[in-house]
Design an enzyme around this catalytic site. Structure first.
Site, short mmCIF file in Angstrom:
data_model
loop_
_atom_site.label_atom_id
_atom_site.label_comp_id
_atom_site.label_asym_id
_atom_site.label_seq_id
_atom_site.Cartn_x
_atom_site.Cartn_y
_atom_site.Cartn_z
N GLY A 236 -21.01 -6.35 -9.51
CA GLY A 236 -19.65 -6.66 -9.05
C GLY A 236 -18.64 -5.68 -9.63
O GLY A 236 -18.89 -5.05 -10.65
N GLY A 237 -17.55 -5.60 -8.92
CA GLY A 237 -16.56 -4.58 -9.23
C GLY A 237 -15.71 -4.80 -10.47
O GLY A 237 -15.23 -3.86 -11.07
N TYR B 204 -18.42 -24.18 -9.82
CA TYR B 204 -18.66 -22.84 -9.30
C TYR B 204 -19.19 -22.88 -7.85
O TYR B 204 -18.51 -22.43 -6.93
CB TYR B 204 -19.63 -22.09 -10.23
CG TYR B 204 -19.99 -20.71 -9.73
CD1 TYR B 204 -19.06 -19.68 -9.80
CD2 TYR B 204 -21.23 -20.45 -9.18
CE1 TYR B 204 -19.37 -18.42 -9.32
CE2 TYR B 204 -21.55 -19.18 -8.70
CZ TYR B 204 -20.61 -18.19 -8.77
OH TYR B 204 -20.92 -16.92 -8.28
N ASP C 54 -9.01 -14.26 -10.69
CA ASP C 54 -9.68 -14.82 -9.51
C ASP C 54 -9.66 -16.33 -9.32
O ASP C 54 -9.21 -17.09 -10.15
CB ASP C 54 -11.10 -14.27 -9.46
CG ASP C 54 -11.39 -13.70 -8.07
OD1 ASP C 54 -10.49 -13.78 -7.22
OD2 ASP C 54 -12.49 -13.20 -7.84
N ARG D 127 -22.54 -7.98 -0.06
CA ARG D 127 -23.18 -9.21 -0.50
C ARG D 127 -23.50 -10.02 0.75
O ARG D 127 -22.73 -9.97 1.73
CB ARG D 127 -22.23 -10.03 -1.38
CG ARG D 127 -22.28 -9.69 -2.84
CD ARG D 127 -21.41 -10.61 -3.67
NE ARG D 127 -20.09 -10.80 -3.11
CZ ARG D 127 -19.71 -11.86 -2.42
NH1 ARG D 127 -20.56 -12.84 -2.17
NH2 ARG D 127 -18.49 -11.96 -1.96
N LEU E 291 -14.55 -2.87 -1.62
CA LEU E 291 -14.70 -1.69 -2.46
C LEU E 291 -15.70 -0.70 -1.89
O LEU E 291 -15.56 0.51 -2.08
CB LEU E 291 -15.15 -2.11 -3.87
CG LEU E 291 -14.13 -2.95 -4.65
CD1 LEU E 291 -14.70 -3.35 -6.00
CD2 LEU E 291 -12.83 -2.17 -4.85
N VAL E 292 -16.70 -1.23 -1.15
CA VAL E 292 -17.73 -0.32 -0.63
C VAL E 292 -17.09 0.76 0.25
O VAL E 292 -17.47 1.93 0.20
CB VAL E 292 -18.82 -1.11 0.16
CG1 VAL E 292 -19.88 -0.16 0.70
CG2 VAL E 292 -19.46 -2.16 -0.74
N ASP F 242 33.41 -26.75 -11.42
CA ASP F 242 32.94 -26.99 -10.06
C ASP F 242 32.25 -28.36 -10.09
O ASP F 242 31.95 -28.90 -11.17
CB ASP F 242 31.96 -25.87 -9.67
CG ASP F 242 31.14 -26.22 -8.45
OD1 ASP F 242 31.76 -26.59 -7.43
OD2 ASP F 242 29.89 -26.16 -8.52
N ASP G 177 28.24 -23.05 -10.30
CA ASP G 177 26.82 -22.72 -10.08
C ASP G 177 26.55 -21.78 -8.91
O ASP G 177 25.52 -21.14 -8.86
CB ASP G 177 26.00 -23.99 -9.88
CG ASP G 177 26.26 -24.63 -8.52
OD1 ASP G 177 27.45 -24.79 -8.17
OD2 ASP G 177 25.29 -24.93 -7.80
C1 GDG Z 1 -14.58 -9.36 -4.21
C2 GDG Z 1 -13.75 -9.49 -2.92
C3 GDG Z 1 -12.72 -7.27 -3.41
C4 GDG Z 1 -23.01 -3.52 -3.26
N1 GDG Z 1 -24.33 -3.53 -3.06
C5 GDG Z 1 -24.89 -3.25 -4.26
C6 GDG Z 1 -23.89 -3.06 -5.17
N2 GDG Z 1 -22.73 -3.24 -4.54
C7 GDG Z 1 -21.41 -3.13 -5.18
C8 GDG Z 1 -20.50 -2.24 -4.41
C9 GDG Z 1 -19.11 -2.76 -4.81
C10 GDG Z 1 -19.37 -4.25 -5.08
O1 GDG Z 1 -20.79 -4.41 -5.21
C11 GDG Z 1 -18.91 -5.13 -3.92
O2 GDG Z 1 -17.50 -5.19 -3.87
P1 GDG Z 1 -16.70 -5.59 -2.56
O3 GDG Z 1 -15.27 -5.31 -2.78
O4 GDG Z 1 -17.23 -4.81 -1.42
O5 GDG Z 1 -16.98 -7.15 -2.28
P2 GDG Z 1 -17.05 -8.54 -3.14
O6 GDG Z 1 -18.26 -8.59 -3.99
O7 GDG Z 1 -16.95 -9.61 -2.11
O8 GDG Z 1 -15.76 -8.57 -4.09
C12 GDG Z 1 -13.46 -8.12 -2.36
C13 GDG Z 1 -13.46 -7.29 -4.74
O9 GDG Z 1 -13.74 -8.64 -5.16
C14 GDG Z 1 -12.66 -6.59 -5.84
O10 GDG Z 1 -11.41 -7.18 -6.02
O11 GDG Z 1 -12.67 -5.94 -2.96
O12 GDG Z 1 -12.69 -8.22 -1.19
O13 GDG Z 1 -14.45 -10.28 -1.96
O14 GDG Z 1 -18.68 -2.18 -5.99
O15 GDG Z 1 -20.77 -0.90 -4.76
N3 GDG Z 1 -24.11 -2.75 -6.45
C15 GDG Z 1 -25.40 -2.64 -6.86
N4 GDG Z 1 -26.44 -2.85 -6.02
C16 GDG Z 1 -26.25 -3.13 -4.71
O16 GDG Z 1 -27.21 -3.32 -3.96
N5 GDG Z 1 -25.65 -2.30 -8.14
#
Ligand code: GDG
Length: 738
Positions: A37-38, A97, A151, A283, A386-387, A508, A690
């Site tokens: 995750g990012g 969760y 988040d 995902r 982010l992709v 007032d 006021d």
């Molecule tokens: C949430 C929000 C927002 C993907 N496949 C693999 C892998 N990835 C990495 C990508 C990217 C990350 O995972 C996915 O980030 P996204 O932004 O595309 O989507 P969410 O996970 O839904 O993230 C989203 C984000 O938070 C940030 O604020 O952009 O809208 O939903 O970095 O490269 N990484 C690895 N293996 C994979 O197969 N190691």
């Protein structure tokens, strides 16, 4: 690394559901792996593993799967990495969760209302876990700490922290969309969620649309308005703004130079040879539009036989929330569709879709991004995506085309992408053709333009920007409270009063010595016995002239203040009562009265909650009970029509507190105050009001006057108090002076 005791306060605390390190157990041994995750990468530039910083979150392992000794070990190991674990039980993970976060908030905020499950127990556990997070954070947080909460899992946390850390610096960032009010209002606990978020000083979203949705939900649920993204709750200004998250640009731009990535690139080239690679990577989540993408790809193959055997869709679906039913069903559906398309078109040496359901190691991810001719990303809703940004960043050498959904936050920063409506199969298919046929130099030019932008607002810059704005919001709060009456200022006022020979007190009425009520009905807003006795007392003090200067009609003021020896000014000064006699200005609204009333009546008929008030010199349109956005729209058109009607006359339209008022141009509270100043020649002046009509009074006050505005915000007054009860408390103290 952490030299201090457990209780040592940290300067910077990041809080998120997951820690950047995940813990699991394999063969009875604890295993530590970087979380996917990012966010972890996002904060790595800003977040330092030093004794001043701490990251609080769930390590991904349930309490039941660990022994007390394991938990001690996990805590010790994580602390060495600058992290602190919040342990959750299986029940908590299931209900907080999987439940409230991912089965209630996630679908609703992504506009999948039919997927939403509203279970009381989810909500109860969500509160319980947010409490646990609050307790943990507060062990390390002091008034000087900066706390950054992330988040949708922790939307109540800012409020819970604020309750116990009044002056703390708290930021919140939402990584998913904030939906329009029409969707948000479906949430049973919408007000609690908004209140929870308002515990923060700065609330950040990816794009302006989400910030706008939040502000309008705030207005609709709590009636709180904003001014340029600033909302004021009590004595605290809160800023709401957009901060589009970036990526670790250098990491992706240089990925192809990494040895392992280079190996993977070689393997991909060998495997796919001259085939064009269309990459789909996300995902496995229903928000990502994977089924629609498959449908579009099939449609593309159906209608473009010339591309069969020449393209391959590489689809990476990263396992996600595998415990949730919806995700399991979706996985099955995706796999069936992939098989069907592959069954329909595969030949001995070609399979149209290469599908992988797994989390790939980084070198494979970056190699795929580097080698893909086209990235096809068609989420139905996505906070950012982010992709899309990572794909563009890896394309340092070669051309490439990004096809991106217009429902992804990232599209705002990447208008050079081919944007598609993710529900429109035809247009996605056309976009694929367009991408495959786009001349190389056009591809390069578009990629370069996007790269320039992405390399500037990187994830490091994003985090830095957020923290800078958070600090600025704190400074704004300090500046706002600069004028608030404190003990010292109060003492000054009282001692000036004691020393004075001739006193003038100008007050007032509505919103100043009484709370604003939702109606202008004189019965509901009449002064209490305590207020009347206070005023009677002040009016009876030696050498004291007390005036109430109000916009109310004279009969109302008369009935309220009967028998108190004070001056009354009605309708903003058009009527004055001194020595028991009313005198009026020589002006008349009558020529316009009929037309104004007729116009306003038409608006009242189709604006539920609005009303008209007629006075001798003015006519008021009240909209306190009208839904705020409708009121805004109505106000603009009424104002426009009235201005046209009154041009060249002695009357003008003024905006007041939830009112529009037609009143004489040349009579205002400032003019009246000046007359009283000249008449009384005081050496002590106290002037309190006021709203904007009171600013006219503040403007004409002599330098030594004590002018006080009730409420925060811009004002010409010397001092400010928060609410009418503070005014009454001050007036009560005046009565004790001889
Ligand atoms: C949430 C929000 C927002 C993907 N496949 C693999 C892998 N990835 C990495 C990508 C990217 C990350 O995972 C996915 O980030 P996204 O932004 O595309 O989507 P969410 O996970 O839904 O993230 C989203 C984000 O938070 C940030 O604020 O952009 O809208 O939903 O970095 O490269 N990484 C690895 N293996 C994979 O197969 N190691």
């Amino acid at each position: 690394m952490f030299a201090g005791t457990i209780m040592a306060k940290k300067k910077f605390i990041v809080v998120s559901n997951r820690l950047p390190i995940s813990v699991s157990k394999s063969g009875g041994r604890l295993v530590y792996t970087p979380s996917s995750g990012g966010l972890a990468t996002a904060l790595s530039k800003l977040y330092k593993n030093d004794s001043d910083s701490l990251w609080v979150g769930w390590p991904g392992i349930c309490e039941e799967d660990t022994t007390p000794a394991d938990r001690r070990e996990i805590t010790r190991k994580l602390r060495q990495q600058g992290c602190y674990p919040v342990f959750l039980t299986k029940r908590q993970v299931r209900e907080y969760y999987d439940g409230y976060s991912n089965d209630t908030i996630w679908p609703l905020f992504h506009y999948f209302q039919t997927y939403v499950k509203n279970e009381n127990v989810y909500w109860e556990t969500y509160q319980e876990v947010n409490d646990i997070f609050a307790d943990t954070v507060l062990r390390f947080a002091g008034q000087d700490s900066i706390i950054w909460v992330h988040d949708y899992h922790l939307m109540l946390l800012p409020g819970k922290l604020r309750d116990r850390l009044q002056n703390g610096t708290i930021g919140f960032f939402l990584h998913i969309p904030f939906p329009s009010y029409e969707i948000f209002r479906l949430l049973p606990n919408r007000t609690e969620i908004i209140k929870g978020l308002l515990g923060a000083d700065l609330i950040g979203f990816h794009i302006y649309d989400y910030a706008r949705h939040f502000l309008s939900s705030l207005l609709r649920t709590m009636g709180v308005e904003n001014s340029n993204g600033i909302v004021t709750i009590g004595d605290r200004a809160i800023k709401v703004d957009a901060f589009p998250i970036g990526i670790d640009y250098e990491k992706f731009a240089n990925a192809r130079k990494d040895k392992e990535t280079a190996e993977e690139i070689k393997a991909i080239k060998k495997h796919y040879k001259d085939k064009k690679i269309i990459l789909s990577m996300d995902r496995l989540d229903y928000t990502k539009g994977i089924l629609g993408r498959l449908r579009s790809f099939e449609y593309f193959l159906d209608n473009n036989p010339q591309y069969r055997q020449k393209v391959v869709l590489v689809m990476v679906a990263v396992p996600s929330r595998v415990e949730v039913d919806t995700y399991q069903n979706l996985k099955q559906e995706i796999e069936q569709r992939v098989s069907r398309i592959n069954g329909k078109y595969s030949t001995v040496d070609w399979t149209p879709i290469s599908y992988q359901f797994r989390n790939l190691p980084f070198p494979q991810v970056s190699a795929l991004l580097t080698e893909a001719d086209v990235a096809l990303l068609t989420p139905l809703r996505d906070g950012m995506n982010l992709v899309a940004k990572e794909y563009v960043a890896t394309k340092q050498n070669g051309p490439g085309v990004l096809i991106l959904s217009e429902m992804a936050g990232a599209i705002d920063e990447m208008p050079e992408a081919i944007s598609v409506n993710p529900n429109d199969v035809n247009s996605i298919s056309d976009a694929i053709t367009e991408a495959l046929e786009m001349p190389k130099d056009e591809q390069m030019q578009k990629i370069k333009t996007m790269q320039k932008r992405l390399s500037q607002y990187t994830v490091g810059r994003w985090a830095q920007d957020f923290i800078e704005q958070l600090k600025k919001t704190k400074q704004l709060q300090d500046a706002q409270s600069d004028k608030l009456i404190n003990k010292e200022r109060e003492r000054k006022i009282l001692s000036a009063l004691r020393r004075s020979r001739q006193r003038l007190i100008l007050l007032d009425y509505d919103g100043t010595i009484t709370d604003l009520v939702p109606t202008h009905d004189p019965v509901r807003s009449k002064p209490s016995e305590e207020t009347l006795s206070l005023l009677r007392h002040i009016a009876g003090m030696r050498n004291t002239v007390l005036c109430v200067i109000s916009g109310r009609p004279k009969d109302v003021l008369d009935s309220w203040f009967k028998g108190i020896p004070m001056i009354l000014s009605a309708e903003h000064g058009a009527w004055i009562k001194d020595d028991n006699e009313w005198s009026r200005r020589d002006i008349s609204l009558n020529v316009h009265r009929k037309n104004i009333i007729e116009l306003l009546k038409q608006y009242v008929e189709r604006t539920p909650g609005s009303s008209i008030e007629e006075k001798d010199f003015s006519i008021v349109w009240h909209y306190r009970n009208v839904p705020p956005e409708l009121a805004q729209a109505r106000n603009s058109s009424i104002e426009y029509e009235l201005k046209n009607m009154l041009s060249g006359s002695d009357f003008a339209v003024h905006r007041g507190a939830k009112i529009l008022e037609v009143k004489p141009k040349f009579i205002n509270k400032g003019m009246i105050a000046e007359e009283f100043l000249a008449m009384v020649e005081p050496d002590f002046v106290l002037c309190i009001g006021d709203d904007s009509t009171d600013e006219d009074m503040f403007e004409v006050m002599p330098d030594n006057a004590f002018s006080i505005k009730v409420g925060l915000g811009e004002s010409g007054a010397r001092f400010q108090v928060l609410e009418p009860k503070n005014v009454l408390a001050l007036l009560e103290k005046l009565t004790r002076i001889r």
